[in-house]
Design a protein around this motif. Structure first.
Motif, short mmCIF file in Angstrom:
data_model
loop_
_atom_site.label_atom_id
_atom_site.label_comp_id
_atom_site.label_asym_id
_atom_site.label_seq_id
_atom_site.Cartn_x
_atom_site.Cartn_y
_atom_site.Cartn_z
N GLY A 19 26.40 62.48 37.40
CA GLY A 19 26.43 63.38 38.54
C GLY A 19 27.76 63.38 39.27
N GLU A 20 28.83 63.00 38.57
CA GLU A 20 30.18 62.92 39.14
C GLU A 20 30.22 61.97 40.34
OE1 GLU A 20 31.40 66.99 39.90
OE2 GLU A 20 31.89 67.24 37.81
N LEU A 21 29.41 60.95 40.28
CA LEU A 21 29.26 60.03 41.42
C LEU A 21 30.58 59.43 41.90
CD1 LEU A 21 26.94 58.57 43.11
CD2 LEU A 21 27.48 56.65 41.65
N ARG B 106 36.03 59.55 48.81
CA ARG B 106 36.92 60.60 49.31
C ARG B 106 38.31 60.08 49.68
NH1 ARG B 106 32.46 63.23 53.28
NH2 ARG B 106 31.36 64.46 51.73
N ARG C 241 33.67 60.48 41.36
CA ARG C 241 34.79 61.41 41.55
C ARG C 241 34.86 61.92 42.98
NH1 ARG C 241 34.06 65.50 36.47
NH2 ARG C 241 34.51 63.98 34.85
N THR D 269 25.37 54.34 40.15
CA THR D 269 25.27 55.15 38.93
C THR D 269 24.01 54.80 38.15
OG1 THR D 269 27.67 55.38 38.80
CG2 THR D 269 26.44 55.80 36.78
N ASP E 53 36.20 64.82 43.66
CA ASP E 53 35.74 66.17 43.35
C ASP E 53 36.23 66.52 41.95
OD1 ASP E 53 38.38 67.73 43.53
OD2 ASP E 53 38.27 66.84 45.53
N TYR E 54 35.68 67.56 41.40
CA TYR E 54 36.00 67.94 40.03
C TYR E 54 37.47 68.33 39.87
CZ TYR E 54 36.22 70.60 35.74
OH TYR E 54 36.60 71.07 34.51
N ARG F 138 25.76 61.95 46.63
CA ARG F 138 26.31 60.60 46.56
C ARG F 138 25.75 59.77 47.72
NH1 ARG F 138 30.04 64.44 45.19
NH2 ARG F 138 31.33 63.99 43.38
N GLY G 115 27.13 69.20 37.02
CA GLY G 115 27.65 69.20 38.37
C GLY G 115 27.34 67.94 39.15
N SER G 116 27.71 68.00 40.40
CA SER G 116 27.59 66.84 41.28
C SER G 116 26.16 66.66 41.76
CB SER G 116 28.49 67.01 42.51
OG SER G 116 29.83 67.08 42.15
#
Length: 143
Positions: A64-66, A29, A68, A46, A70-71, A20, A16-17
């Motif tokens: 950590g999906e930095l 975003r 992105r 990262t 969102d998923y 950030r 998961g996240s």
């Protein structure tokens, strides 16, 4: 009797996240035009987050999906088959605790949904498959 296992006996990771850096959020975003050096800023952030995980003893680290937004957006960018939408279901615990959920009013995250927040998410409407651009994006992310 207490059994003590060597550290190597249990490997650790997470999914998961991760939080950030606040300064990068508007760019991640899509709320602001990204600076020309966004790739470097994301890379530096990262590396920092990977080092932090190693410092605290995480064996299998991830980004950590930095980078992105969102998923869901990341998956939809890579996969076909999600052309329709469906209203997201609210989080029952947040609906029951109105004082707490009021703090999240206006947010669109899956973990902050209440009846006060209407969010439509992609819904599967066809067979799921990687798109060519999606595979290119995946290769870029892991390289």
């Amino acid at each position: 009797e207490l059994l003590i296992f060597p550290r190597a006996a249990m490997k650790t990771t997470h999914v998961g996240s991760l939080p950030r850096p606040g300064a990068l959020l508007p760019f991640i975003r899509g709320e602001q035009e990204p600076p020309p050096d966004l790739d470097r800023l994301l890379s530096d952030a990262t590396v920092k987050i990977l080092k932090k995980q190693l410092e605290v003893g995480i064996d299998y680290v991830n980004d950590g999906e930095l980078s992105r937004r969102d998923y869901v957006s990341a998956a939809r960018k890579r996969l076909s088959g999600f052309e329709s939408e469906k209203a997201a279901v609210g989080a029952k615990d947040l609906e029951e605790m109105e004082q707490y959920s009021d703090k999240f009013e206006g947010r669109k995250g899956l973990l902050t949904l209440t009846k006060k927040t209407e969010v439509k998410n992609p819904a599967c409407s066809a067979p799921v498959a990687y798109m060519d651009d999606g595979l290119d994006d995946l290769q870029c992310e892991i390289s």
